[in-house]
Every structure is written in C-alpha cells, then in structure tokens.
Scaffold this active site. Structure first.
Site, PDB file in Angstrom:
ATOM      1  N   HIS A 132       0.839  -1.198   0.000  1.00 26.46           N
ATOM      2  CA  HIS A 132       0.000   0.000   0.000  1.00 26.46           C
ATOM      3  C   HIS A 132       0.872   1.245   0.000  1.00 26.46           C
ATOM      4  CE1 HIS A 132      -3.179  -2.858   1.100  1.00 26.46           C
ATOM      5  NE2 HIS A 132      -4.028  -1.939   0.707  1.00 26.46           N
ATOM      6  N   LYS A 136      -0.494   4.967   4.623  1.00 25.39           N
ATOM      7  CA  LYS A 136      -1.402   4.074   5.339  1.00 25.39           C
ATOM      8  C   LYS A 136      -0.900   3.869   6.765  1.00 25.39           C
ATOM      9  CE  LYS A 136      -3.746  -0.377   4.727  1.00 25.39           C
ATOM     10  NZ  LYS A 136      -5.073   0.244   4.878  1.00 25.39           N
TER      11      LYS A 136
END
Lengths: 247, 247, 247, 247
Positions: A132, A136
């Site tokens: 990701h 995040k």
C-alpha cells in the site's frame, strides 16, 4: 431501474453517480447529499438507493428507504453488530426489501478472498504480501487480515497440519504480522495504491492470486452488481460475494 | 487402501510410487511396468490402480482392472472420444467401479483454470501469459489453450461484449495466438519449467492468477486426491476438478 | 584453455565438470576429488582450477595451484579475513596469478544486487521480498541481507532521508527483519527454491527487480565467466561482479 | 535556482509547476502558457526553463531561451534529426548553455532500459511483456520498442547467438511483435496505466525487471534531475540517462 445516490458529492458517491449514468439499464433518479430532503426518493419513484454517506447519517437514510420499500446498497463503513441488528429489525416489517452491506465493492478483492478460501484447502503453505501507499497507518491492511482469517478457517475445516517452516534464526523489524495461521508481509511505498498477493505453495508448485487496485473506479462494477441484484435478495446480506454465484 | 502403480519405471510412475509410499493411509500393493503380469493386481488385493503407461497399453490395463472391480486413476494421455466410449461401456457392467481420467494432476493448474472460469464472468478483459522452457515445440501451451477456451465459454454464458482494444498499428512475429476471445502470449526461455499467468482487467483494477510448476513432484498431491476419492465417484469422471468440491 | 575441477564429485563440482565439457573454448584437464593427487594439475598443464571443495581443504589446494602459477576460481564457502590475508600473501609471490573468490556465482543474483545499488540512489523507498523453500533455517536469506546492505550504503552516499512510512498500528510475527534501512520480508514454502524481489517506489511509479533460481545449473554461466576472465585479473578479487564490466 | 515552466496549463506542465513549488532548492520564476510573452523569462532572471508545450511551438521557445543564455529541459515530443540539428546550431553560439531533450522522464523506465542493456550481455534469452490501458492505439509501446532495440544492440556487441526457441506449431493473432531479436508481448486492458516487464533467462534462472507507472507524478523526479543538472552539461544531451552517472 431507478437508482438514487446518497452522499453524491463524496468521492465514492460521485463515482457511483457517474457509473449509474453510464449504465444503459439504470436511471439516476436522484443524487442527494447532506441537507437534501429524502422525500425526493419517494417522489422520483426510486427503487434502489446507493448509500456512501457517513456512519452518523446512514441509519436514518436506511430507515427512510426501507420504510418506503426501497432496496438499499450500502458502502458506508462502520457497521457493527448493533447496527446490523437494528437493520434486521427494520427489514422484518418489509419482507420484500433487500439490503446489501458491502465492506468491499472491489470485485477483484472479493474474488481474491473467495479463491484464497478454496485454494487454502489444497496447499500446505499460504502467505500474504500486501502493498500500500506510504501514508497508510495500519499494517496489515484490513483486506489482508480478512483474507488471512478466511484462509485460517478453511485450513481448520480441512484439518491441515501446521505450515512447514524450518526458520531458526530471525531478525526483528519486519512490517506485517501473523494473522491466524498466515504470515502477512506489509510493504509501504509511494507508487502503490492498494495491492495484495496471496501465495499458496506445495511440493513443486506455487499458486499466486494477486489483486491490483489503482483507483476508485475499480469499485463501481461491484456497486452495479449490488444494484442489479439487491431486489432478488430480500432481507439482510453482508458481503458482495453472496451475490456472486457459482464460485 | 491398497494401490498399485502401472508404468512404475516411467518418470511420473516413479513419482507416484514414491508418493504412495509416503502416504500413511495408502499401501503400495504392486509396482508394475512393461511385461509384468496384471494378475498381481488381483493376488495382492489391489483396490485402486494408478496408470501412467502409454496410449497403446492403457486400454488393456483398464479393461483388466475394471473387470476385476478395481478403481482406476489415469494420467496416461491420448484419450479421445472413442476411448472414452469404450471405457463407459466397460464401466456399465461394473456400476460400483470409479474411473478418473485426468489430463492434468497439478492442483494449482486445476485451480487456476477453475478460478479463471469464475473471474471471466466479472471482468471486461482477459489475457494469458504462459512461460515455458525453450525446448517446448508448441505455442500456446495445452494448459493455456484449455484455460482460454474455458474463459471464452464463460464470457459467452455471461453475454460479455468484445474486449476493449484500441490497437491500430501492430508488428508481426509475437509468439502465442488468439484462442477464442483470449489473446495468449507465449514466452520461451531456459530457466523456466511451466508457468502461466491469467490476467483479468476492468476499470481501475486487475486480478492476476499465476501458477508456477517447477517439477513433477507438484503433480503428486493431485494423484493422491484422485486415489483417495475415486471409489466415491462410480462411473467415468474426466478432470480432477470434479473431485474438488466447493469451488 | 585447460581447466581442472577440484571437488568434482560434489554437487556443484559435478555441474562445473559438465559445464566445462560443454564449453567449446575450454578443455577439462582434470576432475579431482578427495584423495586425488594435486600433481595431476601440473602434469596436465592446467591453467585454471575451479575449487568447489570444503572450507577445510580449500587453502591447501589454492596454495598448490598458486605456487605452480595456476589461476584459481573459488566457490568454496567460509572465506573470512584471515583466509583472505593468507591468500594475498601467497599471491604476492606470484604477481601474474589471478584468484577469484565468489560468494555467489549466479549471474542473475549478482546483477540484481548491482542494479539495486544503482536504483537505490533514485527512489525514496526500497523493500525486499525473498522466497525460499520451507527447509531453510535462516531468515532473511544471505543474499537479501547483502542486497539490503548495498542499498543502505547507496542511500547513505546519496544522502537520502528516511523512507516514508506512516505505520502506527502493527501486529507481531512477520518473518523477515529490517536490515539497515531496508525492510526484508521472508516467505518460506515448499514449491520455492531461491527467489528474491527488490521493490523501489516513488511518487507514481515502482521498479521491481526479481531473480528466480530453480537449480544449480543456474550458477554455471557465472563460473565460466570466472574461468574465462581470471587470467586477466592478477591478484585477489572478491565477488564476480568485478569481472562484469560496464554496469 | 530560478525555473520557469512553459506549457504550465497542460497536464505535464501543471505537474511540473507543482513539483518545482515543492522543491526547497528551486524557485518557480514563471508559469507561462499559450499567448504569454517570453520576455518574462528574462525579466524574472530565469536560469532554466522546462518545456512541455507542443511540437509546433517548442523551437521558438528554445531559440528565445538559448539566445538569452537560459538552460532548457524539454519533454515536448516530436524531436527528429532536423530539429536536433537546428538545436545544435543554436547552442554552438552559446557554448555554456545546456539543453536536455528527454523522450522519457520516468526514472524507473530509464533505469529499466539501462539495466536491460546490461543484463542482455549475460543471458541467452530476453523477452518483453508490456501492459497498457485498452485505449492505446499502438502495439508494442514506444518504450518496449526502444528497450528491445537496446537489448538487440547489446546482444550484437556481445556476439550472442540466436535465442533458443524450439517452437514448431503456432497460432495467429498474438498482439505484440518481434523487434530486433526480442519477442514483445502487448497486453491491453482497462485497469492498467503503463507497465513493462523485461525477462532474461538462462539455464536454471530468470531475471525480471519490471516498471509500473500509475500516474504523471511519476515523471517529476526525473524532471527535477534534469533541472538540477542541465547547467553542468553544456551543449545538447538526448536522454535523461546521460545525467544519471554510475550505472
């Protein structure tokens, strides 16, 4: 079919408006946002609402819709057991109304999880690598945790023994974690959006299932599956996979 | 369960002998090769045979086994409609005997094909990249062709329109080919054994299913699934996937 | 060029014998193993030896070869600073003799490390995922640790700031570890041999360098580069990358 | 350093404006678009211009800048031999001015090509798989064609023999093509932006270099390398790789 979007000015809602406008079998009956009157749902003859609002306002919207016999497709987050019970109670008085609560509308993500559940029964080892963007805050990702749990459950049902692992010396500091039986490896870097790879291994072979999601448009085919099928599934359904037969 | 291997000195047969010897719930009753008498199957009380022989000798072996009420698991190639009809006729006189004809015992390959069939219903685009060692004479591979056909059939059933493709200028000479709806890309290089990637794409997301097979040991878990389940499936079954429930 | 193999009955040595026999520009002058007399190296006019023996016997072999003005290409492990000093001292009396000590003869692995060192200068983030068979006892792998160190050094030289990473919540139990600046993720599963992926990321893009090694034959092209070039590099060289110009 | 952007309202120009504003060592001196007077470049003391305009207007911009001793970094396309000759002639009167013409500012893409050129010398086989969105009209992509040519040249210089390929039976219709020695496979699907994988193979191992580009922001680090280094490279330079030392 006449479909209204609630939360139409939000990022997901705006995508939903565009997706419904593009679908030749669907008509956008209303695009409502904060402060707009829900009465328009009735006056426009709306058959299905798509709700991408907020945890605070969603229950009021669903109550109005269900009480007016309008089906609901819900992408708003924050559905705990209490809210689900409230919803069941509302639906019990309107037995023909369908309600879909979908934590993830990404078809690819839903299929990845379903396929992983199946493959888990046939392979000795399973590990997850999820990638990701660097902003995040949680690791592993929610999708990775859910996938790992589904794999762990499937292994238990198939009475799998522990995964082979001879590791004796290790270093600290790897991002990720072990969820149930499954080691999850979390990569964080600019240049990624949301990606996951589930790796199954056994003597002589590996099977890898990978999902790459690069923008919100990727969720719309799943929203449309919800819209087109909600009327055929009266009562409460949690998870888009329940509308995707034959898997 | 007492299991005999026919073609026990061949490469696949030898792996099967080893796999049965390693399985605690199975006993190797006989390991036969060219010239050995089939009578041993009866004298040893064999319940299941695994046949990895040749297209020329397989039918004689199956006839003997079925007539003696022994189940058969067959990896030998070359089963055309005529042979399958002969087999059905043999089995009709022994209604309790099961026969599995499996073109591919690789669990990963079988799952890849099943998953691809399902995913094909949900994505606009599907392409296959298959990678094999440089000595392979055919392109695309048999597994790629079968996968492409399964995807094409699934698209037809879901009434998918043609895949989006704006290509106007092209060059000649790419290895591979179009099978049904599906472009297949064939890579040939030393350093590969047998690998395949099936890519599904739609707005904003891709789903990729990849199988890597690096040696024959990878086929044995599938052989054992065949051996353990053949008695529960009387009559003719083509394809290991029919023994793998819940997909 | 006349080349002898020492440790010719070992797994790597046997591969080396086969590789030299297949190379049209090289002649196998001797294939020696434990107990064979080194005098054959002189009587056969050997110009280069390839040593895949053991940490215990290698120094005696190298001493004999260097004292007879034979170049040495060494894949035997266990070269610490003390042994390297001994070797330098031996070579100082034979200034035309070349000695190559190579911890890894895999060209792909060597290139992966070189490319990673270069890419590290241009990308904000770098992470490593390495995949090995389930019988491996150490995690991360030696190659991953060395790659991570090379990346860390390159980042230091380019005065890179810390990698972006917003992670606030984490779980324990991920296999791998942080080496220098670089998170390393270690996957262990049957079906793998030795594989590594180095991922570099920055706004909007990722660059991934992956090496897959499926058998020992993969080391032989590197051994042959060593054999063909050792005479041009008098003195001690550590690392095959020093013979691979222009990177 | 004072930097102006020409074509500041275009998609790449707007990204460049944002990138320069974010860089603490650079000052945006002007953001010009169609119809704006170039005189501002002089009045603001601009040291470097970044040109993302059109093939029609770029030469006029460069002439003005070079004649005012301003360095130029150019991402505008359409530079043929004639335009390059014109540029050299302009620069010959201003020997301290640097001009960079960059067909690709993606650092990852540039590195992928450089690494491929190096790896091509060491591996028997090389193939390219490139994946782009379904609206792309040309196959293979420009980057794939350039990479294939660089690999072909490197193979020629290393006197490589033909790649091993036993293919005897083939099907028509694979998208892509053979460029020089290199088979290129072109995948077109929604869900992709711009991606390329270069695969090198030899006995027992493969080395894969992959670049994934998901938005225009990915080109800005390359633009900034151009801006920061153009003054150190007087005269004409084609290709960002010439500013990236030590590869």
């Amino acid at each position: 079919m006449k479909v209204a979007v609630l939360g139409a000015k939000g990022r997901m809602g705006a995508e939903a408006v565009a997706a419904i406008n593009s679908a030749t079998d669907l008509t956008l009956s209303a695009a409502l946002d904060l402060g707009d009157s829900l009465d328009q749902l009735v006056s426009t003859g709306t058959e299905v609402i798509v709700d991408f609002t907020t945890p605070d306002s969603v229950m009021k919207n669903l109550e109005f819709a269900i009480n007016n016999d309008i089906h609901v497709v819900v992408g708003t987050t924050g559905f705990d057991d209490k809210k689900l019970e409230q919803l069941k109670s509302l639906l019990s008085n309107h037995p023909k109304v369908g309600a879909l609560i979908a934590p993830n509308f990404g078809l690819g993500a839903v299929l990845m999880m379903q396929f992983s559940q199946t493959a888990a029964k046939y392979f000795e080892s399973a590990e997850i690598v999820e990638m990701h963007h660097a902003n995040k805050v949680d690791a592993p990702s929610g999708t990775a945790i859910r996938t790992a749990q589904m794999i762990t459950d499937a292994r238990k049902q198939s009475k799998k023994s522990a995964m082979p692992d001879a590791t004796k010396s290790e270093l600290p500091g790897a991002r990720g974690g072990k969820v149930g039986d499954v080691p999850v490896h979390s990569i964080r870097s600019h240049g990624y959006v949301a990606h996951q790879e589930v790796i199954f291994g056994d003597a002589g072979e590996t099977l890898t299932i990978r999902h790459d999601s690069i923008n919100r448009a990727g969720f719309m085919p799943g929203v449309l599956i919800g819209v087109r099928n909600v009327a055929k599934h009266p009562g409460l359904t949690v998870g888009l996979e329940n509308y995707m037969g034959g898997m």
